[in-house]
Design a protein around this motif. Sequence first.
Motif, mmCIF file in Angstrom:
data_model
loop_
_atom_site.group_PDB
_atom_site.id
_atom_site.type_symbol
_atom_site.label_atom_id
_atom_site.label_comp_id
_atom_site.label_asym_id
_atom_site.label_seq_id
_atom_site.Cartn_x
_atom_site.Cartn_y
_atom_site.Cartn_z
ATOM 1 N N THR A 294 2.685 2.223 -5.521
ATOM 2 C CA THR A 294 2.928 1.211 -4.508
ATOM 3 C C THR A 294 4.412 0.901 -4.383
ATOM 4 O O THR A 294 4.932 0.774 -3.278
ATOM 5 C CB THR A 294 2.150 -0.064 -4.867
ATOM 6 O OG1 THR A 294 0.815 0.311 -5.176
ATOM 7 C CG2 THR A 294 2.148 -1.017 -3.729
ATOM 8 N N SER A 295 5.101 0.795 -5.524
ATOM 9 C CA SER A 295 6.527 0.481 -5.400
ATOM 10 C C SER A 295 7.302 1.649 -4.814
ATOM 11 O O SER A 295 8.291 1.440 -4.125
ATOM 12 C CB SER A 295 7.106 0.026 -6.738
ATOM 13 O OG SER A 295 6.712 0.859 -7.768
ATOM 14 N N HIS B 280 7.231 -3.780 -8.117
ATOM 15 C CA HIS B 280 6.594 -3.124 -9.245
ATOM 16 C C HIS B 280 5.952 -4.146 -10.168
ATOM 17 O O HIS B 280 4.797 -4.016 -10.584
ATOM 18 C CB HIS B 280 7.641 -2.310 -10.006
ATOM 19 C CG HIS B 280 7.059 -1.474 -11.093
ATOM 20 N ND1 HIS B 280 6.666 -0.181 -10.911
ATOM 21 C CD2 HIS B 280 6.769 -1.776 -12.374
ATOM 22 C CE1 HIS B 280 6.168 0.290 -12.028
ATOM 23 N NE2 HIS B 280 6.223 -0.653 -12.935
ATOM 24 N N TRP C 265 -3.903 2.251 -5.866
ATOM 25 C CA TRP C 265 -2.970 1.126 -5.760
ATOM 26 C C TRP C 265 -2.365 0.829 -7.126
ATOM 27 O O TRP C 265 -2.518 -0.253 -7.678
ATOM 28 C CB TRP C 265 -3.678 -0.087 -5.181
ATOM 29 C CG TRP C 265 -3.986 0.142 -3.746
ATOM 30 C CD1 TRP C 265 -5.124 0.697 -3.246
ATOM 31 C CD2 TRP C 265 -3.148 -0.121 -2.639
ATOM 32 N NE1 TRP C 265 -5.033 0.778 -1.887
ATOM 33 C CE2 TRP C 265 -3.833 0.287 -1.475
ATOM 34 C CE3 TRP C 265 -1.867 -0.663 -2.491
ATOM 35 C CZ2 TRP C 265 -3.286 0.172 -0.204
ATOM 36 C CZ3 TRP C 265 -1.339 -0.780 -1.220
ATOM 37 C CH2 TRP C 265 -2.043 -0.369 -0.107
ATOM 38 N N ASP C 266 -1.673 1.816 -7.622
ATOM 39 C CA ASP C 266 -1.018 1.703 -8.910
ATOM 40 C C ASP C 266 0.391 1.171 -8.692
ATOM 41 O O ASP C 266 0.965 1.307 -7.606
ATOM 42 C CB ASP C 266 -1.002 3.106 -9.535
ATOM 43 C CG ASP C 266 -0.016 3.211 -10.662
ATOM 44 O OD1 ASP C 266 -0.213 2.539 -11.662
ATOM 45 O OD2 ASP C 266 0.960 3.959 -10.515
ATOM 46 N N TRP D 55 -4.754 8.417 -2.961
ATOM 47 C CA TRP D 55 -3.915 7.248 -3.191
ATOM 48 C C TRP D 55 -4.644 6.275 -4.101
ATOM 49 O O TRP D 55 -5.842 6.045 -3.928
ATOM 50 C CB TRP D 55 -3.614 6.562 -1.849
ATOM 51 C CG TRP D 55 -2.720 5.394 -1.969
ATOM 52 C CD1 TRP D 55 -3.089 4.092 -2.014
ATOM 53 C CD2 TRP D 55 -1.314 5.427 -2.081
ATOM 54 N NE1 TRP D 55 -1.985 3.306 -2.157
ATOM 55 C CE2 TRP D 55 -0.874 4.109 -2.198
ATOM 56 C CE3 TRP D 55 -0.365 6.455 -2.111
ATOM 57 C CZ2 TRP D 55 0.454 3.778 -2.338
ATOM 58 C CZ3 TRP D 55 0.958 6.118 -2.239
ATOM 59 C CH2 TRP D 55 1.361 4.793 -2.343
ATOM 60 N N ALA E 266 6.085 3.656 -2.479
ATOM 61 C CA ALA E 266 5.834 3.589 -1.035
ATOM 62 C C ALA E 266 6.658 2.482 -0.393
ATOM 63 O O ALA E 266 7.233 2.664 0.690
ATOM 64 C CB ALA E 266 4.341 3.360 -0.782
ATOM 65 N N LEU E 267 6.736 1.330 -1.078
ATOM 66 C CA LEU E 267 7.553 0.239 -0.545
ATOM 67 C C LEU E 267 9.020 0.645 -0.510
ATOM 68 O O LEU E 267 9.756 0.313 0.432
ATOM 69 C CB LEU E 267 7.375 -1.011 -1.405
ATOM 70 C CG LEU E 267 6.678 -2.216 -0.803
ATOM 71 C CD1 LEU E 267 7.384 -2.631 0.463
ATOM 72 C CD2 LEU E 267 5.236 -1.947 -0.494
ATOM 73 N N VAL F 104 2.817 -5.820 -8.521
ATOM 74 C CA VAL F 104 1.629 -4.964 -8.437
ATOM 75 C C VAL F 104 1.068 -4.707 -9.828
ATOM 76 O O VAL F 104 -0.152 -4.677 -10.026
ATOM 77 C CB VAL F 104 1.977 -3.638 -7.730
ATOM 78 C CG1 VAL F 104 0.761 -2.746 -7.680
ATOM 79 C CG2 VAL F 104 2.460 -3.899 -6.332
ATOM 80 N N ARG G 106 -2.823 -5.648 -10.740
ATOM 81 C CA ARG G 106 -3.849 -4.696 -11.123
ATOM 82 C C ARG G 106 -4.321 -4.911 -12.554
ATOM 83 O O ARG G 106 -5.462 -4.628 -12.873
ATOM 84 C CB ARG G 106 -3.338 -3.254 -10.976
ATOM 85 C CG ARG G 106 -2.878 -2.911 -9.600
ATOM 86 C CD ARG G 106 -3.849 -3.317 -8.541
ATOM 87 N NE ARG G 106 -4.929 -2.363 -8.340
ATOM 88 C CZ ARG G 106 -5.833 -2.488 -7.397
ATOM 89 N NH1 ARG G 106 -5.780 -3.522 -6.577
ATOM 90 N NH2 ARG G 106 -6.778 -1.607 -7.269
#
Lengths: 222, 287
Positions: free
Chosen positions: B145-146, B189, B140-141, B138, B148-149, B192, B196
């Motif tokens: 992340t979007s 999206h 945290w891209d 995994w 997974a959300l 995040v 990043r």
Amino acid sequence: MWRDALLVAGKDLRIERRSRVAVNQILPVALAMLMLFGFALDPDSPVLARATPGLFWVVVLFVTVLAVERSFSLESADGVRDALRLSGLHPGGIFLGKFAALAAQLAALQVVLGFGVVVLFGRDLAGYPLLLATLVAATAGIAAAGTLYGVLAAGLRVRETLLPLLLLPVLAPVLIAATRAFETALDGVPSDGWPWFNLLAVFALIYTGFGILAFGSLLEDS
Amino acid sequence: MTTPHTAASTPPPTDPHAPDPPTTGVAAPAHTGSSATRTLGLVTLAAMALLVFLAFVASPRDQVQGDLVRLLYIHPALAWTAYLACGVATTASIWHLVKKTPGSDVLAHSAVEVGAVLTALTLATGSIWGRPTWGVYWVWDARLTSTALLFLLLLGYLALHRIDAAPEVRSRRAAVVGVLLVPNVVLVHQSVEWWRTLHQDPTLARRDFDFATSDLFMFTLVYSVVVMSLVFTWLLIHRFRVGWLALQAEELWLDTAIEARRAEGAGTTEPAETTRTEPPRSEGGLP
């Protein structure tokens, strides 16, 4: 609509003044969470101070779930929902009223939590304009989304478990944006934080606008 | 975006406003197929067979990634259909809030359910691919992340759609959540991505095909998206029909229960417990 909003907000705040549920129950829970974070992350190491903005907003999100549940349990007593519908108040006004009362309580909680963070986590505050602006915008967004998802879960047998599932993923952008804005403010580079404030403002506007539009049709059923 | 039209325009195999005599029980067909969807299903199966052949036999190993490249013949296609399902759900939810038709709610619910499975598969295949390629399951891209959300948001929708309430209440509340699916994913999206890029270098190399892109590779990649869209369409149509039948069964049950109560009130000879156990039949024999 605005008069109705004031009426509903005044009603909710008056109930709070007399029942003191937020002060006597929700606020102590928030402070207990701050203590727990202190136990979990070694207070002597710099981790706690560095993580302060994120921890602050995590506490706010969890407390929001409690506050929203409280806000809509007021309306779930016998026939209150029907009475609200029959009262002829503008549905957008009802939404704004619930929103304003929730936002006011959350803002008060955050001020106390801020003192708690300064005292317990030893983090000095800085960059006040950005801090305050972030506080206002994030609180507006959280309260708008909370009111909208609160009425979605209201009156259901599974509301206590359903509300966090619906609300917490939705508030993820607020957590990210508010945490980054606080970090930049506390690190002394507030110019990096203002884009995050804009994101928070957009979030708040989207949810407030959609809430005003959708609240009427959500109040119709029950 | 042809799927909502196909799903919406093919009417369910039952006639929605049939007089439905309660004495015979649920007068619905026992299957959700039709000649059109059977053809679609056969075409999809054949297309999948070709995809398997292309992915495992015809296409070569990649110089850099080796056999891992074959996962890319399924993962982007899954992600694409998951987002497509999300779009269908939001469109159908808007439609439901505007027009209040029961069919649009069933369509949105079907799209979310299929979409949740596709999203979970996207995350799973992505992690399997990421572990050997990036060294971690995994990162945290923004895209990860979007997604997974999105999965959590879809679970929330499904939970809300299961609540114990009248169908109109349930579908209207679910529609509000459905409308907000796409805006939420966009907001996540965006946040995040800023996060990043503002604070650290993107940990993840550009995933856009920087390895040797052979023609067969590109063709198989695009073809897999087509195949997965067919699978999605087939699943969506069938899930829609199941949902429609379930809705009718629910209404039918309510009708028969009301009829039974009414008959009980009119007859005043029948004790209450007989109607409670068998509502459809107790109604038919009364004078």
